[in-house]
Design a protein around this motif. Structure first.
Motif, mmCIF file in Angstrom:
data_model
loop_
_atom_site.group_PDB
_atom_site.id
_atom_site.type_symbol
_atom_site.label_atom_id
_atom_site.label_comp_id
_atom_site.label_asym_id
_atom_site.label_seq_id
_atom_site.Cartn_x
_atom_site.Cartn_y
_atom_site.Cartn_z
ATOM 1 N N THR A 59 0.832 -1.209 0.000
ATOM 2 C CA THR A 59 0.000 0.000 0.000
ATOM 3 C C THR A 59 0.862 1.253 0.000
ATOM 4 O O THR A 59 0.609 2.201 -0.750
ATOM 5 C CB THR A 59 -0.933 0.010 1.220
ATOM 6 N N THR A 60 1.893 1.260 0.849
ATOM 7 C CA THR A 60 2.791 2.414 0.919
ATOM 8 C C THR A 60 3.521 2.619 -0.400
ATOM 9 O O THR A 60 3.686 3.756 -0.862
ATOM 10 C CB THR A 60 3.815 2.219 2.059
ATOM 11 N N ALA A 61 3.963 1.529 -1.027
ATOM 12 C CA ALA A 61 4.665 1.629 -2.312
ATOM 13 C C ALA A 61 3.767 2.257 -3.378
ATOM 14 O O ALA A 61 4.217 3.099 -4.164
ATOM 15 C CB ALA A 61 5.135 0.240 -2.748
ATOM 16 N N ILE A 62 2.504 1.855 -3.404
ATOM 17 C CA ILE A 62 1.567 2.417 -4.379
ATOM 18 C C ILE A 62 1.331 3.896 -4.106
ATOM 19 O O ILE A 62 1.287 4.717 -5.040
ATOM 20 C CB ILE A 62 0.235 1.638 -4.341
ATOM 21 N N TYR A 63 1.198 4.266 -2.842
ATOM 22 C CA TYR A 63 0.990 5.672 -2.486
ATOM 23 C C TYR A 63 2.194 6.522 -2.877
ATOM 24 O O TYR A 63 2.046 7.654 -3.359
ATOM 25 C CB TYR A 63 0.721 5.810 -0.991
ATOM 26 N N ILE A 64 3.392 5.994 -2.658
ATOM 27 C CA ILE A 64 4.604 6.728 -3.040
ATOM 28 C C ILE A 64 4.625 6.965 -4.552
ATOM 29 O O ILE A 64 4.946 8.063 -5.024
ATOM 30 C CB ILE A 64 5.872 5.960 -2.603
ATOM 31 N N LEU A 65 4.267 5.932 -5.315
ATOM 32 C CA LEU A 65 4.282 6.035 -6.772
ATOM 33 C C LEU A 65 3.221 7.001 -7.280
ATOM 34 O O LEU A 65 3.515 7.906 -8.075
ATOM 35 C CB LEU A 65 4.067 4.646 -7.384
ATOM 36 N N VAL A 66 1.977 6.812 -6.810
ATOM 37 C CA VAL A 66 0.852 7.584 -7.347
ATOM 38 C C VAL A 66 0.793 8.985 -6.768
ATOM 39 O O VAL A 66 0.784 9.984 -7.514
ATOM 40 C CB VAL A 66 -0.478 6.844 -7.092
ATOM 41 N N PHE A 67 0.752 9.089 -5.443
ATOM 42 C CA PHE A 67 0.549 10.394 -4.814
ATOM 43 C C PHE A 67 1.853 11.172 -4.628
ATOM 44 O O PHE A 67 1.848 12.401 -4.610
ATOM 45 C CB PHE A 67 -0.145 10.220 -3.464
ATOM 46 N N GLY A 68 2.972 10.446 -4.471
ATOM 47 C CA GLY A 68 4.244 11.125 -4.290
ATOM 48 C C GLY A 68 4.924 11.482 -5.590
ATOM 49 O O GLY A 68 5.281 12.644 -5.811
ATOM 50 N N ASN A 69 5.092 10.514 -6.500
ATOM 51 C CA ASN A 69 5.838 10.745 -7.738
ATOM 52 C C ASN A 69 4.993 11.294 -8.880
ATOM 53 O O ASN A 69 5.472 12.091 -9.680
ATOM 54 C CB ASN A 69 6.520 9.443 -8.188
ATOM 55 N N ILE A 70 3.759 10.837 -8.983
ATOM 56 C CA ILE A 70 2.908 11.277 -10.092
ATOM 57 C C ILE A 70 2.115 12.531 -9.729
ATOM 58 O O ILE A 70 2.185 13.550 -10.417
ATOM 59 C CB ILE A 70 1.954 10.142 -10.530
ATOM 60 N N ALA A 71 1.348 12.470 -8.643
ATOM 61 C CA ALA A 71 0.530 13.612 -8.240
ATOM 62 C C ALA A 71 1.342 14.704 -7.543
ATOM 63 O O ALA A 71 0.893 15.850 -7.461
ATOM 64 C CB ALA A 71 -0.593 13.146 -7.318
ATOM 65 N N LYS A 72 2.534 14.354 -7.073
ATOM 66 C CA LYS A 72 3.427 15.321 -6.413
ATOM 67 C C LYS A 72 2.775 15.991 -5.195
ATOM 68 O O LYS A 72 2.920 17.190 -4.967
ATOM 69 C CB LYS A 72 3.872 16.402 -7.407
ATOM 70 N N ILE A 73 2.051 15.214 -4.416
ATOM 71 C CA ILE A 73 1.420 15.758 -3.209
ATOM 72 C C ILE A 73 2.469 15.879 -2.107
ATOM 73 O O ILE A 73 3.241 14.958 -1.863
ATOM 74 C CB ILE A 73 0.260 14.860 -2.740
ATOM 75 N N SER A 74 2.487 17.000 -1.430
ATOM 76 C CA SER A 74 3.485 17.269 -0.395
ATOM 77 C C SER A 74 3.328 16.316 0.789
ATOM 78 O O SER A 74 2.222 15.873 1.120
ATOM 79 C CB SER A 74 3.351 18.710 0.096
ATOM 80 N N ILE A 211 -3.203 10.223 3.279
ATOM 81 C CA ILE A 211 -2.243 10.270 2.179
ATOM 82 C C ILE A 211 -1.833 11.696 1.836
ATOM 83 O O ILE A 211 -1.092 11.909 0.869
ATOM 84 C CB ILE A 211 -2.822 9.580 0.924
ATOM 85 N N TYR A 212 -2.312 12.654 2.587
ATOM 86 C CA TYR A 212 -1.925 14.050 2.376
ATOM 87 C C TYR A 212 -1.898 14.752 3.729
ATOM 88 O O TYR A 212 -2.634 14.386 4.649
ATOM 89 C CB TYR A 212 -2.912 14.760 1.441
ATOM 90 N N PRO A 213 -1.035 15.759 3.889
ATOM 91 C CA PRO A 213 -1.008 16.501 5.154
ATOM 92 C C PRO A 213 -2.121 17.539 5.188
ATOM 93 O O PRO A 213 -2.525 18.070 4.147
ATOM 94 C CB PRO A 213 0.378 17.171 5.139
#
Length: 282
Positions: A59-74, A211-213
């Motif tokens: 789950t964390t790996a998917i969140y890093i890929l989608v929300f961290g690398n693609i969506a660029k959420i802080s 998944i977001y602050p």
């Protein structure tokens, strides 16, 4: 002197006629159900309890890929792995507690109709067995946490609010149990709700800063709505305590405590009222 084995079972007179002392008397049955939930689920699997750790990793790996690398959420300057894992571990406990307790009447109709025991034992067993899974996942989080503190240059630092962890876990259990008791009582008559529960939990996660602050939400109605979510202060307090990022307020935490207590009380009353005649409708 001969022991008295006489057991008198009396009908419940009203919704608030709840015998909590009886729950303690059946604690051995509670332990048995907890062992059943933990052992039987993974008894015939190859990885066994390791699945408890695989789930948050994927789950964390998917969140890093989608929300961290693609969506660029802080992530408020926190390493992505730590930020997402901290949210996933705590949220998973609530989600599983809610999902499992919401099926209490549906999955146990046969045993409820054959033998007497306090019905509240069953959802309490689900909450307790879920606590074991949470403990394993939390230890994994601490291992990742220690890795970043020791080997990586990061501003992440624990603080004294870490002492609030038992309270946060207790409140998550209360939210999951209270909501689950209400929904399992409603689904005895309204089966359509069973299709909405899992979907509703997923929607609720997006309304919670998992998944977001919270700091990325602009001031306005949307932020007020997210702050009105009683689980939001728990997530923010957990991240603030371990990561040093997030929003902490004693007033917000007090709001969550009052909400959780009210929800659990309502859940127990509704569950207690439904158990008297659910077998006719389930």
């Amino acid at each position: 002197m001969a022991e008295n084995y006489e057991l008198i079972i009396r009908p419940k007179r009203h919704a608030f006629d709840i015998n909590f002392k009886e729950l303690w008397q059946y604690r051995d049955l509670l332990n048995m159900f907890v062992k059943r939930d933990v052992v039987t689920v993974y008894k015939q699997t190859i990885l066994g309890p390791i699945w408890f750790v695989v789930q948050p990793i994927l789950t964390t790996a998917i969140y890093i890929l989608v929300f961290g690398n693609i969506a660029k959420i802080s992530t408020d300057g926190v390493p992505g792995a730590l930020f997402y894992l901290s949210g996933v571990v705590l949220w998973n406990y609530f989600a599983e507690s809610f999902n499992t307790t919401s099926k209490t009447f549906k999955e146990n109709a046969d045993i409820f109709g054959k033998v007497y025991f306090p019905r509240l034992i069953m959802p309490l067993a689900k909450i307790t067995s879920g606590l074991i899974k949470f403990g394993i996942q939390f230890v994994f989080f601490l291992a990742v946490y220690a890795f970043y503190l020791i080997t990586q240059e990061t501003s992440v630092q624990p603080n004294m609010h870490i002492l609030l962890l038992p309270l946060l876990v207790l409140l998550m259990a209360m939210f999951g149990l209270g909501a689950g008791l209400i929904f399992t009582s409603l689904t005895t008559k309204y089966r359509d709700l069973t299709f909405l529960i899992q979907f509703g939990v997923q929607l609720l996660m997006y309304a919670t800063p998992v998944i977001y602050p919270l700091s990325t939400i602009p001031e306005g109605k949307l932020k007020m709505l997210i702050m009105a979510n009683p689980i939001t202060p728990l997530m923010e307090t957990f991240k603030f305590a371990f990561l040093g990022a997030g929003h902490f307020s004693w007033m917000s935490l007090g709001y969550s405590i009052v909400f959780a207590t009210t929800l659990l009380t309502a859940g127990i009353v509704v569950f207690h009222k439904t158990e008297r005649n659910f077998i006719d409708t389930v």
